[in-house]
Write a protein that holds these residues in place. Structure first.
Motif, short mmCIF file in Angstrom:
data_model
loop_
_atom_site.label_atom_id
_atom_site.label_comp_id
_atom_site.label_asym_id
_atom_site.label_seq_id
_atom_site.Cartn_x
_atom_site.Cartn_y
_atom_site.Cartn_z
N ALA A 230 -0.19 -1.16 -10.19
CA ALA A 230 -0.19 0.26 -9.82
C ALA A 230 -0.53 0.44 -8.34
O ALA A 230 0.06 1.28 -7.66
N ILE A 231 -1.47 -0.36 -7.84
CA ILE A 231 -1.83 -0.27 -6.42
C ILE A 231 -0.65 -0.70 -5.54
O ILE A 231 -0.34 -0.05 -4.53
N ARG A 232 0.02 -1.77 -5.94
CA ARG A 232 1.20 -2.22 -5.18
C ARG A 232 2.31 -1.17 -5.18
O ARG A 232 2.99 -0.98 -4.17
N LEU A 233 2.47 -0.48 -6.30
CA LEU A 233 3.49 0.55 -6.38
C LEU A 233 3.17 1.70 -5.42
O LEU A 233 4.06 2.22 -4.74
N LEU A 234 1.90 2.07 -5.34
CA LEU A 234 1.51 3.12 -4.40
C LEU A 234 1.76 2.67 -2.96
O LEU A 234 2.23 3.46 -2.12
N GLU A 235 1.48 1.42 -2.69
CA GLU A 235 1.72 0.89 -1.34
C GLU A 235 3.21 0.87 -1.02
O GLU A 235 3.62 1.21 0.10
N ASP A 236 4.03 0.48 -2.00
CA ASP A 236 5.48 0.45 -1.79
C ASP A 236 6.03 1.84 -1.52
O ASP A 236 7.02 1.99 -0.80
N ARG A 237 5.39 2.86 -2.10
CA ARG A 237 5.83 4.24 -1.90
C ARG A 237 5.20 4.86 -0.66
O ARG A 237 5.33 6.05 -0.43
N ARG A 238 4.51 4.03 0.12
CA ARG A 238 3.86 4.46 1.36
C ARG A 238 2.79 5.54 1.12
O ARG A 238 2.58 6.42 1.96
N LEU A 239 2.12 5.44 0.01
CA LEU A 239 1.00 6.34 -0.30
C LEU A 239 -0.30 5.59 -0.02
O LEU A 239 -1.03 5.19 -0.93
N ALA A 240 -0.56 5.38 1.27
CA ALA A 240 -1.69 4.54 1.68
C ALA A 240 -3.03 5.13 1.24
O ALA A 240 -3.94 4.40 0.82
N LYS A 241 -3.17 6.45 1.36
CA LYS A 241 -4.44 7.09 0.99
C LYS A 241 -4.73 6.91 -0.50
O LYS A 241 -5.84 6.55 -0.89
N GLU A 242 -3.72 7.14 -1.33
CA GLU A 242 -3.89 6.98 -2.78
C GLU A 242 -4.14 5.52 -3.14
O GLU A 242 -4.95 5.22 -4.03
N ALA A 243 -3.45 4.59 -2.46
CA ALA A 243 -3.65 3.17 -2.73
C ALA A 243 -5.09 2.75 -2.41
O ALA A 243 -5.70 1.96 -3.15
N ALA A 244 -5.63 3.27 -1.32
CA ALA A 244 -7.01 2.94 -0.95
C ALA A 244 -7.98 3.47 -2.00
O ALA A 244 -8.95 2.79 -2.37
N LYS A 245 -7.74 4.68 -2.48
CA LYS A 245 -8.61 5.24 -3.52
C LYS A 245 -8.50 4.44 -4.81
O LYS A 245 -9.50 4.20 -5.50
#
Length: 375
Positions: A230-245
């Motif tokens: 799930a974290i990798r998917l957020l990163e792939d979608r360029r959602l850096a803030k959500e991935a960090a959380k």
């Protein structure tokens, strides 16, 4: 692949009855076999405990199916099933089933459940059944879903609505009862558009004062592998803030805001209830149940209620608010990991801990101590 409804009614439902009768007929032999096998297996009387729970489940399924058949006939062969009278009877059947299952499980598996909730003042009691609620809970196996719906029905006298996976319709009792109530089953391959969000909007729009729409924002049971994915998917979608959380949370998957925010938009007068719990995350499959027996532990849960007036406005603000609450639930889980019951403790059943929550402070995000919760 899920069989058509007519096949499920004519094959799966009668199959449950046949299996139940066959097992009850051979019960003396099964008891001897389970008693002989139990000393050879890890845990105390593991085979007998599982036999007891399995037979109880099948017997209750059979009773529920006969009751559903009787209600279908009494409703004019299905003509009045959607009326308030017959909806109430199906909720009563659902309440009986989950209450009985709960009693059997706590005795068979030696569980104790502690729920932390606000003090039941007169004001709090009035709030519990005068406003609809949207329940946002962590997802950690089927056991948490059953417990959550059980408490909403029995303890809080709510009428829950749930969006579930279509595969759960392989359970005949669940298939019949849930399909007669305002719930939704969604297939794994949902085609164009977001069917889950559409179903959530439909269910939320019809919530009454005693309604409770149950949503699991993570979308799947937590596992460490799913968390990484799930974290990798957020990163792939360029959602850096959500991935960090998401990376900062140890015990939860990142929430998917779409369904939760759609429910809030469709039911603007509904309060939001956040649910944290821990103790059943390792029990997902039948194999997990077998390995866990006897569980002999304390399961803990906590509820927070956020009044509709304190929910922030705007999609981005609500998404941040949801992540902030999820971070606090993650911290609560960290501090309340499962604990085993003492060896000499023979008490089973439920111990409900009444705890006084701190008053709310602020509206756009949870304060240092989250606001009171009650469904």
């Amino acid at each position: 692949m899920l069989p058509p409804r007519i096949v499920r009614r004519l094959v799966l439902a009668p199959l449950v009855l046949v299996i139940t009768i066959a097992l009850l007929t051979g019960l003396p032999f099964l008891l001897i076999l389970a008693a002989a096998a139990s000393p050879l297996l890890p845990g105390r009387w593991r085979a007998l405990r599982l036999l007891y729970f399995g037979l109880a489940w099948l017997a209750m399924e059979s009773v529920a199916l006969f009751a559903c058949l009787a209600l279908w006939v009494a409703s004019g062969f299905g003509g009045r099933l959607a009326t308030e009278q017959f909806q109430a009877r199906h909720y009563a059947l659902m309440r009986w089933f989950l209450q009985t299952l709960f009693d059997v499980a706590t005795h068979a598996f030696r569980l104790r459940i502690e729920i932390e909730e606000p003090e039941l003042t007169a004001q709090e009691a009035r709030a519990r059944l005068t406003r609809p609620v949207i329940v946002l809970s962590r997802h950690a196996g089927p056991g948490d879903s059953f417990l959550l719906v059980h408490y909403l029905l029995s303890r809080y006298q709510r009428k829950p609505r749930i969006v579930m996976k279509a595969a759960l319709q392989f359970d005949p009792g669940l298939d019949v009862v849930i399909n007669r109530l305002p719930n939704a089953f969604v297939p794994p391959h949902r085609g164009p558009g977001n069917l889950v969000v559409k179903e959530i909007e439909r269910l939320a729009a019809g919530l009454g004062p005693t309604g409770a729409l149950v949503i699991f924002p993570e979308g799947a049971n937590f596992t460490p592998r799913r968390r990484v994915r799930a974290i990798r998917l957020l990163e792939d979608r360029r959602l850096a803030k959500e991935a960090a959380k998401a990376r900062a949370m140890e015990y939860l998957l990142p929430p998917k805001p779409g369904g939760a925010l759609a429910a809030i938009a469709a039911a603007p007068t509904a309060d939001v209830v956040f649910v944290a719990h821990t103790g059943l995350e390792h029990v997902i499959t039948i194999g997990d149940v077998w390995r866990a027996l006897p569980m002999e532990q304390v399961l803990k849960a906590r509820w927070w209620r956020v009044p509709a007036a304190e929910i922030p406005e705007g999609h981005e603000a609500q998404a941040d608010w949801l992540y902030e609450w999820w971070a606090r639930i993650d911290l609560w889980i960290r501090d309340n990991r499962p604990s085993a019951l003492p060896r000499g403790d023979r008490q089973v059943g439920v111990a409900v801990q009444q705890a006084e929550a701190q008053p709310a402070a602020g509206t756009a995000s949870p304060p240092a101590e989250p606001p009171k919760a009650s469904p």
